[in-house]
Write a protein that holds these residues in place. Structure first.
Motif, PDB file in Angstrom:
ATOM      1  N   LEU A 109      13.360  35.617  50.968  1.00  0.00           N
ATOM      2  CA  LEU A 109      14.690  36.053  50.429  1.00  0.00           C
ATOM      3  C   LEU A 109      14.956  37.359  50.205  1.00  0.00           C
ATOM      4  O   LEU A 109      13.959  38.246  50.009  1.00  0.00           O
ATOM      5  CB  LEU A 109      14.652  35.060  49.087  1.00  0.00           C
ATOM      6  N   TRP A 158      18.653  32.574  52.595  1.00  0.00           N
ATOM      7  CA  TRP A 158      19.656  32.158  51.846  1.00  0.00           C
ATOM      8  C   TRP A 158      21.126  32.297  52.578  1.00  0.00           C
ATOM      9  O   TRP A 158      22.151  32.019  52.053  1.00  0.00           O
ATOM     10  CB  TRP A 158      19.660  31.768  50.522  1.00  0.00           C
ATOM     11  N   ALA A 166      24.599  30.188  52.823  1.00  0.00           N
ATOM     12  CA  ALA A 166      24.242  28.905  52.450  1.00  0.00           C
ATOM     13  C   ALA A 166      25.291  28.306  51.363  1.00  0.00           C
ATOM     14  O   ALA A 166      25.733  29.480  50.577  1.00  0.00           O
ATOM     15  CB  ALA A 166      22.753  28.909  52.111  1.00  0.00           C
ATOM     16  N   TRP A 214      21.551  27.283  47.121  1.00  0.00           N
ATOM     17  CA  TRP A 214      20.009  27.700  47.484  1.00  0.00           C
ATOM     18  C   TRP A 214      19.371  27.304  45.997  1.00  0.00           C
ATOM     19  O   TRP A 214      20.070  27.523  44.793  1.00  0.00           O
ATOM     20  CB  TRP A 214      19.809  29.017  47.722  1.00  0.00           C
ATOM     21  N   TRP A 256      20.616  38.339  44.386  1.00  0.00           N
ATOM     22  CA  TRP A 256      21.667  37.423  44.691  1.00  0.00           C
ATOM     23  C   TRP A 256      22.970  38.014  44.759  1.00  0.00           C
ATOM     24  O   TRP A 256      23.816  37.967  45.284  1.00  0.00           O
ATOM     25  CB  TRP A 256      21.700  36.173  43.995  1.00  0.00           C
ATOM     26  N   ARG A 278      25.418  35.801  49.940  1.00  0.00           N
ATOM     27  CA  ARG A 278      24.708  35.147  48.916  1.00  0.00           C
ATOM     28  C   ARG A 278      25.258  33.680  49.074  1.00  0.00           C
ATOM     29  O   ARG A 278      26.395  33.562  49.394  1.00  0.00           O
ATOM     30  CB  ARG A 278      24.732  35.909  47.435  1.00  0.00           C
ATOM     31  N   PRO A 279      24.636  32.782  48.732  1.00  0.00           N
ATOM     32  CA  PRO A 279      24.927  31.240  48.658  1.00  0.00           C
ATOM     33  C   PRO A 279      25.933  31.416  47.479  1.00  0.00           C
ATOM     34  O   PRO A 279      26.074  32.065  46.472  1.00  0.00           O
ATOM     35  CB  PRO A 279      23.724  30.295  48.332  1.00  0.00           C
ATOM     36  N   LEU A 339      23.703  29.483  43.406  1.00  0.00           N
ATOM     37  CA  LEU A 339      22.194  29.490  43.077  1.00  0.00           C
ATOM     38  C   LEU A 339      21.617  28.879  42.002  1.00  0.00           C
ATOM     39  O   LEU A 339      22.021  28.999  40.898  1.00  0.00           O
ATOM     40  CB  LEU A 339      21.818  31.158  43.030  1.00  0.00           C
ATOM     41  N   ASP A 382      14.504  24.721  47.836  1.00  0.00           N
ATOM     42  CA  ASP A 382      14.445  25.238  49.148  1.00  0.00           C
ATOM     43  C   ASP A 382      13.380  26.302  49.134  1.00  0.00           C
ATOM     44  O   ASP A 382      12.722  26.729  50.252  1.00  0.00           O
ATOM     45  CB  ASP A 382      15.901  25.921  49.478  1.00  0.00           C
ATOM     46  N   SER A 383      13.128  26.772  47.881  1.00  0.00           N
ATOM     47  CA  SER A 383      12.044  28.004  47.814  1.00  0.00           C
ATOM     48  C   SER A 383      11.107  27.488  46.347  1.00  0.00           C
ATOM     49  O   SER A 383      11.688  27.141  45.478  1.00  0.00           O
ATOM     50  CB  SER A 383      12.408  29.447  47.595  1.00  0.00           C
TER      51      SER A 383
END
Length: 648
Positions: free
Chosen positions: A35, A39, A42, A45, A65, A71-72, A75, A149-150
């Motif tokens: 990261l 991400w 996305a 995330w 982020w 960035r998604p 988050l 996801d992480s």
């Protein structure tokens, strides 16, 4: 510790200091999971962390982020913590870094009431969501539902806290991974590597952050096909599109705001000319936690709801869509128990327990000064709810509907729902069969009109056990004498009083509101003169027991030959008095795209915003905003079970 770093006496170890902790957060965890590159672009995330500690990993991830143009949109940071530090220790440990410190101060502002269970903290207008699992990691991860996801595998060392790193713990982690989930940790112990490999992770050592030579990186890629527990819900949507919401009250506005936050284009339809024309047009109402000695489902649910309501009120106020003191106030509520004492869970009052002092952040024994301010005897049975207050619901609804991506459409009475299977669209038709709007997804938030519309549309969910309940409140403007007799805060018990709020119709004037009646299976509006007189009498009796001094000051109102009309609307409740938030079909694919949010009863201000987030989380496969068992209690399956048990 001498350097001021908080020390955990249970494990004989200190939390990471800023000196080494920031490098570890950035290089071992954030960088170790690839990261922010992983991400990029996305829609959402989801990060799972196994030890929150002082929150350095969270703050570093938050900052990354915020700084990332790719960035998604959403988050999710989910972290397990068995023993949260105090707010004071959190503040003492904030990094001096000029980027991170302001974020830490925002975190500290929401760091209260962390009883064992699940807590959702909200930042950056609800697009960064921190979900805290307070409790033993193994137990919490076994009970909760999420896919990560992480994974940040963190915590005190294996020598001091072996259960956090054993094979069962790694199995628990794997349950919440999908193929390709990245995992990072500073721990390279052989038994940890072996445990991860046994659960399907591909494990590699990488150069560590001094003084450690190595850290660990792993990818979930098992030789077998992973199996995850089914929750009976439709498969999560891959991307947001267009959605219709029927009903412009608290439930509809909450659902629309949660979906719009995730990128949906939402059209809110209502038969009325303006939003909040139904029960959500109440002049003013309370958001307040429920208490019980055994900390029941309703008690835990109400606390999650109060936190969600407060977060939204604060965020909307920061955006200048609501004005504190005019549209809402967070001044606490006094609960005056008339029949028997309101018992707080005993552990809340016991120093050294896992719930002390967190429970007292929510509700505490009443203080003599609070009883005196309410003009109640010193021996009155009462509890003080610190995290409670009043709101003007119509103003809240209007503020929520101003969210980007929401379009309001009034004068749109829905008479029937149809699904076009070829185009995969839901259509809303009026009484003449004309299509008012259509979209792939439809949320029903019509309160008492939900069940009749489902029946008229020939849908089996029209047999759900939902009950209409008419409520009438007594409301009037203050004069100097009545205003002087009011307590400085709302009071609830058997009925509730909001003692002082701005009038919606007369600038500078203030009002009080007392109620409400519960007239089950009564839907007639407006009530007859006799019904209104009976409602005023009932509200007056409740006020006389709740606050005798206030009732005496309002004698002229309640004893008038023709008091002003009551404010009356019809609410909706399920058989168990819990809200309903989920898909309308009996099975996951029976009615694709049709969801419901209803049954809020008299707790709309406490529960609507939480339920809107729950609906959105279930739709998107996100971490849930509350404990999984509580979420299950709000699901639609319980109404299907009841319907199938009824004789035909």
């Amino acid at each position: 510790m001498p350097d001021g770093t908080p020390y955990n006496t249970r494990f004989g170890d200190r939390y990471h200091s800023e000196l080494g902790g920031l490098d570890q957060a950035r290089q071992v965890f954030l960088g170790g999971c690839g990261l922010p590159a992983a991400w990029a672009d996305a829609a959402q995330w989801r990060i799972l962390e196994t030890g929150f500690g002082l929150g350095l990993n969270f703050l570093v991830t938050w900052a990354a982020w915020k700084a990332d143009p790719r960035r998604p949109r959403m988050l999710h940071f989910v972290s397990v913590e068995a023993h949260p530090v105090s707010r004071e220790d959190l503040l003492k440990s904030l990094p001096a870094d000029e980027t991170l410190r302001p974020l830490g101060e925002q975190l500290a502002a929401q760091w209260w009431g962390l009883l064992p269970g699940v807590h959702r903290l909200s930042f950056d207008d609800g697009q960064l969501l921190l979900t805290l699992y307070i409790g033993d990691a193994k137990t919490m991860l076994r009970k909760q539902q999420l896919t990560a996801d992480s994974v940040y595998l963190d915590g005190f060392s294996p020598q001091l806290n072996p259960e956090m790193w054993d094979e069962d713990a790694m199995k628990n982690i794997a349950r919440h991974c999908h193929r390709g989930t990245q995992l990072a940790t500073w721990c390279v112990a052989g038994h940890v590597r072996q445990a991860l490999k046994a659960q399907g992770f591909e494990v590699k050592k990488r150069t560590g952050v001094p003084p450690k030579r190595h850290n660990l990186h792993a990818t979930y890629n098992p030789a077998w096909e992973p199996r995850h527990r089914s929750d009976g819900l439709p498969a999560p949507v891959s991307q947001a599109s267009r959605c219709l919401v029927l009903g412009a009250g608290l439930a509809g506005a909450a659902a629309a705001a949660s979906l719009a936050r995730r990128g949906w284009e939402v059209t809110v339809l209502d038969a009325a000319a303006a939003p909040a024309a139904g029960a959500s047009g109440l002049p003013a109402g309370l958001f307040c936690p429920h208490i019980s000695p055994d900390d029941s489902v309703l008690s835990r649910l109400s606390r999650s709801g109060v936190r969600a309501t407060l977060q939204n009120l604060q965020q909307l106020s920061q955006a200048n869509k609501l004005q504190p003191s005019r549209d809402w106030a967070h001044d606490g509520v006094l609960e005056h128990d008339l029949n028997e004492p309101s018992h707080l869970p005993k552990s809340w009052l016991q120093p050294g327990s896992d719930t002390y002092p967190w429970g007292l952040h929510w509700s505490a024994p009443v203080q003599p000064a609070q009883l005196s301010a309410a003009h109640l005897p010193a021996d009155s049975q009462a509890v003080w709810h610190e995290q409670a207050g009043w709101v003007r619901p119509a103003q809240l609804v209007q503020a929520l509907l101003q969210s980007p991506g929401i379009h309001w459409q009034g004068h749109a009475p829905a008479s029937r729902l149809l699904r076009d299977p070829l185009r995969q669209l839901w259509q809303v038709q009026d009484a003449q069969g004309q299509t008012l709007a259509e979209a792939p997804m439809l949320v029903l938030a019509l309160g008492p009109d939900t069940k009749p519309l489902l029946r008229a549309s020939g849908l089996a969910s029209g047999e759900w056990e939902l009950q209409a309940i008419r409520g009438q409140v007594s409301v009037a403007e203050h004069d100097a004498r009545t205003l002087a007799a009011m307590p400085p805060f709302p009071v609830n018990g058997h009925g509730n009083l909001v003692p002082d709020f701005p009038s919606a119709s007369h600038a500078g004037a203030h009002q009080w509101v007392m109620g409400s009646t519960f007239e089950r299976d009564v839907t007639a509006l407006p009530p007859t003169a006799a019904d209104q007189q009976a409602a005023h009498a009932s509200n007056g009796e409740k006020l006389a027991a709740l606050l005798p001094g206030c009732r005496q000051a309002l004698h002229a109102f309640f004893e008038a030959a023709q008091p002003p009309a009551t404010w009356a609307r019809v609410r909706c409740a399920a058989y168990d008095r819990l809200p309903l938030a989920g898909p309308a079909g009996q099975t996951a694919d029976e009615l694709p795209g049709l969801w419901v949010l209803t049954g809020l009863g008299s707790r709309g201000l406490t529960l609507s915003l939480l339920c809107g987030e729950l609906l959105a989380a279930r739709l998107h496969g996100e971490p849930l905003p509350l404990d999984a068992k509580l979420a299950q209690a709000l699901g639609t399956q319980r109404l299907w079970s009841r319907a199938l048990q009824q004789p035909r």
